[in-house]
Design a protein around this motif. Structure first.
Motif, PDB file in Angstrom:
ATOM      1  N   ASP A 109       0.850  -1.191   0.000  1.00  0.00           N
ATOM      2  CA  ASP A 109       0.000   0.000   0.000  1.00  0.00           C
ATOM      3  C   ASP A 109       0.888   1.245   0.000  1.00  0.00           C
ATOM      4  OD1 ASP A 109      -2.523   1.509   0.606  1.00  0.00           O
ATOM      5  OD2 ASP A 109      -1.351   1.980   2.406  1.00  0.00           O
ATOM      6  N   GLY A 110       0.502   2.224  -0.811  1.00  0.00           N
ATOM      7  CA  GLY A 110       1.312   3.436  -0.901  1.00  0.00           C
ATOM      8  C   GLY A 110       2.291   3.374  -2.059  1.00  0.00           C
ATOM      9  N   MET A 236      -1.976   4.890   2.958  1.00  0.00           N
ATOM     10  CA  MET A 236      -3.043   4.755   3.964  1.00  0.00           C
ATOM     11  C   MET A 236      -2.517   4.134   5.256  1.00  0.00           C
ATOM     12  SD  MET A 236      -6.623   2.722   3.564  1.00  0.00           S
ATOM     13  CE  MET A 236      -8.065   3.149   4.576  1.00  0.00           C
ATOM     14  N   TYR A 252     -10.626  10.126   2.391  1.00  0.00           N
ATOM     15  CA  TYR A 252     -10.491  10.023   0.946  1.00  0.00           C
ATOM     16  C   TYR A 252     -11.905   9.969   0.371  1.00  0.00           C
ATOM     17  CZ  TYR A 252      -7.664   9.885  -3.195  1.00  0.00           C
ATOM     18  OH  TYR A 252      -7.024  10.247  -4.364  1.00  0.00           O
TER      19      TYR A 252
HETATM   20  P1  FBP Z   1      -2.282   1.782  -3.691  1.00  0.00           P
HETATM   21  O1  FBP Z   1      -2.751   0.636  -2.848  1.00  0.00           O
HETATM   22  O2  FBP Z   1      -2.302   1.468  -5.146  1.00  0.00           O
HETATM   23  O3  FBP Z   1      -0.989   2.312  -3.232  1.00  0.00           O
HETATM   24  O4  FBP Z   1      -3.345   3.006  -3.537  1.00  0.00           O
HETATM   25  C1  FBP Z   1      -3.806   3.358  -2.287  1.00  0.00           C
HETATM   26  C2  FBP Z   1      -3.118   4.653  -1.808  1.00  0.00           C
HETATM   27  O5  FBP Z   1      -1.749   4.653  -2.103  1.00  0.00           O
HETATM   28  C3  FBP Z   1      -3.321   4.819  -0.320  1.00  0.00           C
HETATM   29  O6  FBP Z   1      -2.405   4.065   0.407  1.00  0.00           O
HETATM   30  C4  FBP Z   1      -3.145   6.299  -0.131  1.00  0.00           C
HETATM   31  O7  FBP Z   1      -3.802   6.781   1.014  1.00  0.00           O
HETATM   32  C5  FBP Z   1      -3.767   6.847  -1.416  1.00  0.00           C
HETATM   33  O8  FBP Z   1      -3.708   5.801  -2.401  1.00  0.00           O
HETATM   34  C6  FBP Z   1      -3.016   8.032  -1.924  1.00  0.00           C
HETATM   35  O9  FBP Z   1      -3.791   8.541  -2.995  1.00  0.00           O
HETATM   36  P2  FBP Z   1      -3.283   9.862  -3.757  1.00  0.00           P
HETATM   37  O10 FBP Z   1      -1.998   9.479  -4.433  1.00  0.00           O
HETATM   38  O11 FBP Z   1      -4.422  10.167  -4.692  1.00  0.00           O
HETATM   39  O12 FBP Z   1      -3.063  10.910  -2.711  1.00  0.00           O
END
Ligand code: FBP
Length: 321
Positions: A109-110, A236, A252
């Motif tokens: 994630d992230g 996240m 979000y």
């Molecule tokens: P991924 O699981 O593809 O990383 O997407 C989720 C995320 O990265 C979250 O962890 C984070 O809070 C969010 O997207 C960030 O979104 P943005 O880049 O639009 O700020």
């Protein structure tokens, strides 16, 4: 450090099915392996794009694929796991044996943080397997039915934060590769002065979200009568961890960029596990300030939701803005 309780000791003493403990131990082992590849980064040739696009129609990073493979391989050999599902895989992967649990995950994630050495994490959700040979429909259980939820945060420390429905505990990875209990009973203050949202989307939000954010930005002279701080880690796991450590809200919301999508984040392997952890710590986890994420009846594996979670009284303020 040797007098600390290890994750193994915690699971041994836990009143839970042995098969659930086996799933959690396997997931924890996988997170240690993922952390190893994450921390090697460029040295392991693990940065950058994989050249593929995933089921989310998002560019896959090499570490997304590597992390997904580590979790899938580790979990599918666990006798207690009947099948897995992942953000990175279009459909489920059954084990070659019957098992008691279904495991869903966002392996890394992230993703946008990977190549800039900012925090990333792994999110895991565990559900009971309703049949010996589960299909995708068997995964579509409301989050309130989760048997466990955890995340690993690959940050300044490597931490694993876990709930099986009796509170939230945090374990820190020691230099010799053991998860040691460092946070025994994590709870969230119901009030906060800190919010997390991607402000670059402001012009796309609904009027209600704009009103809430305008209110907190006005600070002590505005309707809230106090100054707020803002954080946005773009992972996240890291934002939720901060909220578990010192309170706050993570938002979000739906926005007009893709009006047919309720939000960016995914229900089954981001919203539900994080909501379980947040509620177990005394916070609120909703889509819009009122609808509880854990009560949503999933319609498909990769469905997206809006998210508003964290300090209970601040989520109420968000709902009434
Ligand atoms: P991924 O699981 O593809 O990383 O997407 C989720 C995320 O990265 C979250 O962890 C984070 O809070 C969010 O997207 C960030 O979104 P943005 O880049 O639009 O700020």
């Amino acid at each position: 450090m040797t007098d600390r309780i290890s994750l193994e000791d915690h699971l041994a003493a836990l009143e839970a099915p042995e098969s659930l403990k086996a799933v959690l131990a396997a997931a924890a082992r996988a997170c240690v392996d993922i952390r190893g590849v994450v921390s090697d980064g460029a040295l392991a040739g693990a940065l950058g794009a994989s050249g593929a696009v995933n089921v989310q129609d998002e560019e896959q990073k090499k570490l997304d694929v590597i992390s997904n493979d580590i979790l899938t391989d580790t979990l599918l050999v666990c006798p207690a796991v009947a099948a897995v599902a992942s953000e990175e895989m279009e459909t489920i992967q059954p084990a070659d044996h019957a098992g008691d649990y279904l495991v869903l995950f966002d392996p890394l994630d992230g993703s946008s943080n990977i190549d800039i050495n900012a925090p990333v994490g792994t999110i895991v959700s565990v559900l009971k397997a309703p049949t010996a040979a589960p299909n995708e429909a068997d995964f579509l259980q409301p989050g309130r039915q989760q048997a466990a939820a955890l995340y690993a945060l690959y940050g300044a420390q490597t931490m694993l934060v876990l709930t099986t429905g009796s509170g939230v505990r945090g374990f820190t990875l020691s230099s010799d590769g053991r998860w040691l209990l460092t946070h025994d009973a994590i709870t969230i203050d119901p009030d906060t002065k800190e919010f997390a949202i991607n402000m670059s989307n402001q012009r796309h939000w609904s009027e209600g979200v704009q009103r809430y954010v305008d209110g907190v930005l006005k600070g002590v002279d505005g309707p809230r009568g106090k100054n707020f701080n803002m954080r946005w880690v773009a992972a996240m796991v890291a934002d939720v961890h901060r909220i578990l450590m010192r309170g706050g809200v993570f938002l979000y919301p739906w926005d007009r960029r893709e009006p047919n999508k309720p939000g960016k984040l995914r229900l089954m392997y981001e919203g539900n596990p994080m909501a379980f952890l947040i509620e177990q710590a005394g916070g609120k986890a909703t889509t819009d300030g009122t609808e509880a994420i854990l009560d949503i009846q999933p319609e498909h594996l990769h469905q997206r939701i809006a998210v508003a979670l964290g300090s209970a009284n601040e989520i109420d303020a968000y709902a009434s803005a």
